[in-house]
Write an enzyme that holds these catalytic residues in place. Structure first.
Site, mmCIF file in Angstrom:
data_model
loop_
_atom_site.group_PDB
_atom_site.id
_atom_site.type_symbol
_atom_site.label_atom_id
_atom_site.label_comp_id
_atom_site.label_asym_id
_atom_site.label_seq_id
_atom_site.Cartn_x
_atom_site.Cartn_y
_atom_site.Cartn_z
ATOM 1 N N GLU A 11 0.814 -1.216 0.000
ATOM 2 C CA GLU A 11 0.000 0.000 0.000
ATOM 3 C C GLU A 11 0.853 1.273 0.000
ATOM 4 O O GLU A 11 0.312 2.365 -0.224
ATOM 5 C CB GLU A 11 -0.953 -0.011 1.207
ATOM 6 N N ASP A 196 -12.161 -6.406 -2.474
ATOM 7 C CA ASP A 196 -13.000 -7.610 -2.313
ATOM 8 C C ASP A 196 -14.375 -7.198 -1.796
ATOM 9 O O ASP A 196 -14.578 -6.052 -1.396
ATOM 10 C CB ASP A 196 -12.335 -8.597 -1.339
HETATM 11 N N1 ADE Z 1 -9.268 -4.802 3.730
HETATM 12 C C1 ADE Z 1 -9.504 -5.279 2.486
HETATM 13 N N2 ADE Z 1 -10.526 -6.149 2.485
HETATM 14 C C2 ADE Z 1 -10.957 -6.227 3.769
HETATM 15 C C3 ADE Z 1 -11.977 -6.974 4.403
HETATM 16 N N3 ADE Z 1 -12.755 -7.804 3.724
HETATM 17 N N4 ADE Z 1 -12.137 -6.809 5.743
HETATM 18 C C4 ADE Z 1 -11.334 -5.961 6.431
HETATM 19 N N5 ADE Z 1 -10.348 -5.263 5.884
HETATM 20 C C5 ADE Z 1 -10.157 -5.382 4.545
#
Ligand code: ADE
Length: 232
Positions: A11, A196
């Site tokens: 990141e 996601d």
């Molecule tokens: N960062 C990226 N995806 C995430 C998720 N599903 N839950 C928590 N932090 C995240």
């Protein structure tokens, strides 16, 4: 001096590589890289995942570097059905979805010491980030970002976060950095790109889209700093 905090190497690394005149210091195991980017002084740190790591990092950054603004960048899971993988979410407010004193009569997410559930991001920063998003090819949303010490990977939890807080995205550091900055009266912002859907497929999607999503947040912060230089 602009402070930038990301949880993972991916990141922040590409941003650090683009900096000049760098010098590095380590405090409490966290590496801070100070330097110049687009003619602006910046300090960048990879804080590690979660609220404790990110709070330590933000407080130390403020004490050691006196940034005039702190921005948290990185990836996030989607919480709202309107937010898709690859979209950018800019924080308007941050909330700790896992802060729960409801058994003793307080609302979920309520921070007693601040008398609030939602910590507002600094409006000028949010506006500046939205302006920067217009310079890059992306779908951008602005709203609530929900933070907790949990990688969200089930529909039930995801839906609860949406229903409780009307959040657009979930991650693990934004609200703790927001709280530290608010208590120190340092302007702050949050930029997250969705990796996601925070559901049953979130672990595999995270692996698949992490790199691309992380780079998009870096692209946005790069445009944000570029705009600041343009207006002097
Ligand atoms: N960062 C990226 N995806 C995430 C998720 N599903 N839950 C928590 N932090 C995240």
């Amino acid at each position: 001096m602009i402070g930038i905090i990301g949880a993972m190497d991916i990141e922040v690394t590409a941003f650090i590589r683009a900096m000049s005149d760098t010098s590095t210091k380590i405090y409490s195991g966290i590496t801070y890289v100070k330097g110049r980017f687009s003619g602006v002084d910046v300090v960048v740190a990879k804080c590690g995942m979660g609220k404790v790591n990110s709070a330590i990092c933000a407080q130390t950054m403020i004490l050691m570097y006196s940034p005039t603004v702190v921005i948290n960048i990185g990836v996030a899971g989607s919480i709202s059905p309107t937010v898709k993988v690859g979209d950018i979410v800019i924080g308007k407010e941050a909330v700790q979805h896992d802060l729960d004193l409801s058994p003793i009569g307080l609302k979920r997410g309520f921070i007693q010491e601040m008398n609030t559930i939602f910590i507002p991001c600094t409006p000028d920063i949010t506006i500046g980030l939205k302006g920067a998003a217009e310079n890059i090819d992306c779908t951008c949303h602005t709203g609530v970002i929900a933070t907790g010490d949990q990688f969200i990977s089930c529909k039930k939890t995801k839906n609860e976060i949406f229903e409780n807080f009307n959040a657009l995205a979930c991650e693990m550091e934004g609200a703790s950095i927001a709280q530290v900055c608010a208590l120190n009266k340092i302007p702050f912002g949050i930029v997250r790109t969705i990796s996601d859907n925070a559901d049953g497929d979130s672990a595999s999607d995270f692996t698949k889209f992490l790199h691309e999503a992380a780079q998009k947040s870096i692209q946005l912060i790069t445009a944000f700093i570029g705009n600041k230089t343009d207006v002097g």
